[in-house]
Design an enzyme around this catalytic site. Structure first.
Site, PDB file in Angstrom:
ATOM      1  N   THR A  28       0.844  -1.212   0.000  1.00 25.90           N
ATOM      2  CA  THR A  28       0.000   0.000   0.000  1.00 25.90           C
ATOM      3  C   THR A  28       0.876   1.258   0.000  1.00 25.90           C
ATOM      4  OG1 THR A  28      -0.214  -0.092   2.410  1.00 25.90           O
ATOM      5  CG2 THR A  28      -2.020  -1.052   1.140  1.00 25.90           C
ATOM      6  N   ARG A  36      -8.926  -5.087   1.808  1.00 28.14           N
ATOM      7  CA  ARG A  36      -9.845  -4.975   2.943  1.00 28.14           C
ATOM      8  C   ARG A  36      -9.737  -3.685   3.748  1.00 28.14           C
ATOM      9  NH1 ARG A  36      -8.616  -9.983   1.862  1.00 28.14           N
ATOM     10  NH2 ARG A  36     -10.339 -11.406   1.493  1.00 28.14           N
ATOM     11  N   ILE A 105       0.728  -9.961  -6.199  1.00 28.82           N
ATOM     12  CA  ILE A 105       0.833 -10.306  -7.612  1.00 28.82           C
ATOM     13  C   ILE A 105       1.526  -9.172  -8.356  1.00 28.82           C
ATOM     14  CG2 ILE A 105      -1.203 -11.801  -7.551  1.00 28.82           C
ATOM     15  CD1 ILE A 105      -2.885  -9.456  -8.566  1.00 28.82           C
ATOM     16  N   HIS A 123      -0.227 -16.609  -5.266  1.00 32.52           N
ATOM     17  CA  HIS A 123      -1.449 -16.191  -5.959  1.00 32.52           C
ATOM     18  C   HIS A 123      -1.163 -15.722  -7.379  1.00 32.52           C
ATOM     19  CE1 HIS A 123      -3.768 -15.648  -1.911  1.00 32.52           C
ATOM     20  NE2 HIS A 123      -3.642 -16.895  -2.271  1.00 32.52           N
ATOM     21  N   CYS A 156      -8.602 -15.227 -26.775  1.00 30.37           N
ATOM     22  CA  CYS A 156      -7.334 -15.734 -27.313  1.00 30.37           C
ATOM     23  C   CYS A 156      -7.307 -15.573 -28.835  1.00 30.37           C
ATOM     24  CB  CYS A 156      -7.182 -17.203 -26.929  1.00 30.37           C
ATOM     25  SG  CYS A 156      -5.682 -17.954 -27.561  1.00 30.37           S
ATOM     26  N   ASN A 222       1.382  -5.678  11.152  1.00 24.42           N
ATOM     27  CA  ASN A 222       0.165  -5.357  10.400  1.00 24.42           C
ATOM     28  C   ASN A 222      -0.546  -4.218  11.117  1.00 24.42           C
ATOM     29  OD1 ASN A 222      -1.333  -6.407   8.046  1.00 24.42           O
ATOM     30  ND2 ASN A 222      -3.028  -6.545   9.499  1.00 24.42           N
TER      31      ASN A 222
HETATM   32  P1  NAD Z   1      -5.739  -7.887   2.814  1.00 24.93           P
HETATM   33  O1  NAD Z   1      -6.205  -6.721   1.997  1.00 24.93           O
HETATM   34  O2  NAD Z   1      -6.746  -8.869   3.264  1.00 24.93           O
HETATM   35  O3  NAD Z   1      -4.999  -7.358   4.127  1.00 24.93           O
HETATM   36  C1  NAD Z   1      -4.016  -6.380   4.088  1.00 24.93           C
HETATM   37  C2  NAD Z   1      -3.661  -6.033   5.530  1.00 24.93           C
HETATM   38  O4  NAD Z   1      -2.579  -5.128   5.479  1.00 24.93           O
HETATM   39  C3  NAD Z   1      -4.792  -5.340   6.294  1.00 24.93           C
HETATM   40  O5  NAD Z   1      -5.039  -6.024   7.510  1.00 24.93           O
HETATM   41  C4  NAD Z   1      -4.265  -3.911   6.556  1.00 24.93           C
HETATM   42  O6  NAD Z   1      -4.591  -3.444   7.844  1.00 24.93           O
HETATM   43  C5  NAD Z   1      -2.779  -4.098   6.435  1.00 24.93           C
HETATM   44  N1  NAD Z   1      -2.056  -2.916   5.919  1.00 24.93           N
HETATM   45  C6  NAD Z   1      -2.357  -2.173   4.837  1.00 24.93           C
HETATM   46  N2  NAD Z   1      -1.415  -1.229   4.635  1.00 24.93           N
HETATM   47  C7  NAD Z   1      -0.515  -1.368   5.645  1.00 24.93           C
HETATM   48  C8  NAD Z   1       0.688  -0.686   5.982  1.00 24.93           C
HETATM   49  N3  NAD Z   1       1.146   0.324   5.267  1.00 24.93           N
HETATM   50  N4  NAD Z   1       1.364  -1.106   7.086  1.00 24.93           N
HETATM   51  C9  NAD Z   1       0.902  -2.131   7.861  1.00 24.93           C
HETATM   52  N5  NAD Z   1      -0.225  -2.827   7.550  1.00 24.93           N
HETATM   53  C10 NAD Z   1      -0.920  -2.452   6.464  1.00 24.93           C
HETATM   54  O7  NAD Z   1      -4.568  -8.578   1.993  1.00 24.93           O
HETATM   55  P2  NAD Z   1      -3.996 -10.076   2.010  1.00 24.93           P
HETATM   56  O8  NAD Z   1      -3.989 -10.628   3.394  1.00 24.93           O
HETATM   57  O9  NAD Z   1      -2.763 -10.038   1.218  1.00 24.93           O
HETATM   58  O10 NAD Z   1      -5.065 -10.964   1.213  1.00 24.93           O
HETATM   59  C11 NAD Z   1      -5.815 -10.533   0.140  1.00 24.93           C
HETATM   60  C12 NAD Z   1      -5.474 -10.992  -1.269  1.00 24.93           C
HETATM   61  O11 NAD Z   1      -5.232  -9.785  -1.891  1.00 24.93           O
HETATM   62  C13 NAD Z   1      -4.232 -11.744  -1.551  1.00 24.93           C
HETATM   63  O12 NAD Z   1      -4.582 -12.958  -2.037  1.00 24.93           O
HETATM   64  C14 NAD Z   1      -3.546 -10.987  -2.727  1.00 24.93           C
HETATM   65  O13 NAD Z   1      -3.414 -11.828  -3.841  1.00 24.93           O
HETATM   66  C15 NAD Z   1      -4.484  -9.920  -3.082  1.00 24.93           C
HETATM   67  N6  NAD Z   1      -3.952  -8.549  -3.324  1.00 24.93           N
HETATM   68  C16 NAD Z   1      -2.692  -8.312  -3.771  1.00 24.93           C
HETATM   69  C17 NAD Z   1      -2.254  -7.009  -3.941  1.00 24.93           C
HETATM   70  C18 NAD Z   1      -0.863  -6.774  -4.460  1.00 24.93           C
HETATM   71  O14 NAD Z   1      -0.337  -7.604  -5.193  1.00 24.93           O
HETATM   72  N7  NAD Z   1      -0.240  -5.665  -4.097  1.00 24.93           N
HETATM   73  C19 NAD Z   1      -3.091  -5.949  -3.649  1.00 24.93           C
HETATM   74  C20 NAD Z   1      -4.416  -6.229  -3.199  1.00 24.93           C
HETATM   75  C21 NAD Z   1      -4.831  -7.536  -3.037  1.00 24.93           C
END
Ligand code: NAD
Length: 259
Positions: A28, A36, A105, A123, A156, A222
């Protein structure tokens, strides 16, 4: 907070085989939304629309999927690694990292310089697309250009089959060999570090759980609580960039000073 960081740094200093488990929260701070958090993708889209069976069921569903996927990929393609990704690369240079199992990803671990052979993308990746019928592979950029040129549901060009990014959607089976390697590492590691994951997406979340069941120590960083906080040795509810920067400072100090 400082005490917790110091405790985490000591666990890292004493560890030899670290399994890092990363989630969307790690990225992020690179400008990629998670799912979420407030403002995350699931506050604007309904996850029910993106179950694998839905995606393959009709052109209408695929159109919706490609709209979300285009927005997501746009945020991802030029993103650069942040301080937390870089800290993991430094930890690898210190000889600590057994493997990085990532749910992400976005290729940011690779862009940060972590060794590709240590990274398991359970993933998948957003940077390629495959035909679900004949298996033909495409660079995501090529499909993105077709979408931006107005194609709503690309298919495709070899067999007209359904195209889908090489990511794992809800309801789609997990890549067997990647899961096997991840569970092997979770049995081998002496420390597991979970970074930026809500730990609610299964079966991925069972990887750190298995590490703990096999005797590994556990650090979780987290912003919000997770279901595994109660079994962790150290839990830090803070921002990842800042926390990992502080942890690396402590680690360098511990590693260079008298023990
Ligand atoms: P999630 O969105 O469920 O959880 C992310 C967690 O990170 C949250 O609990 C949030 O509080 C915490 N968070 C966010 N920013 C933060 C920061 N700067 N510092 C500390 N904590 C922080 O994500 P997940 O558990 O990875 O599962 C969701 C699915 O999302 C995965 O399967 C993934 O494939 C996919 N996904 C991937 C990406 C990516 O590739 N960057 C982005 C979004 C979702």
């Amino acid at each position: 907070m400082e005490e917790l960081v110091e405790k985490a740094a000591r666990l890292v200093a004493n560890a030899r085989k670290i399994l890092v488990f990363t989630g969307a929260g790690l990225s992020t701070e690179s400008g990629i939304p998670d799912f979420r958090s407030p403002g995350g993708l699931w506050s604007r889209y309904n996850p029910q629309d993106f179950y694998f069976q839905r995606i393959i069921s009709s052109d209408k569903s695929r159109e919706k999927y490609w709209v979300m996927s285009t927005e997501f990929y746009d945020a991802m393609k030029d993103a650069t690694p942040n301080r937390a990704h870089i800290a993991l690369k430094e930890m690898e240079e210190m000889g600590k990292i057994l493997a990085i199992v990532t749910q992400n990803i976005d290729s940011l671990h690779q862009k940060a310089g972590s060794s590709p052979e240590k990274i398991i993308e359970i993933h998948g990746t957003a940077f390629s697309v495959s035909c679900l019928s004949c298996g033909k592979k495409y660079e995501r950029e090529e499909i993105q250009s077709r979408l931006l040129a107005g194609e709503k549901v690309p298919s495709c060009d070899a067999c007209k089959g359904i195209l889908k990014p090489d990511t794992i959607s809800f309801g789609q089976s997990m890549p067997e060999s990647k899961m096997e390697s991840s569970f092997r590492y979770s049995r081998e590691c002496d420390l597991c570090i979970v970074l930026g994951s809500s730990l609610v997406v299964y079966p991925a979340a069972s990887i750190p759980m298995q590490a703990v069941e096999n005797g590994a120590r556990l650090i979780i960083v987290n912003r919000e609580p997770t279901p595994m906080d109660s079994v962790a040795d150290v839990v830090i509810h803070g921002a990842l960039g800042k926390t990992l920067t502080a942890l690396m400072e402590q680690l360098r100090r511990i590693s260079s000073g008298p023990q």
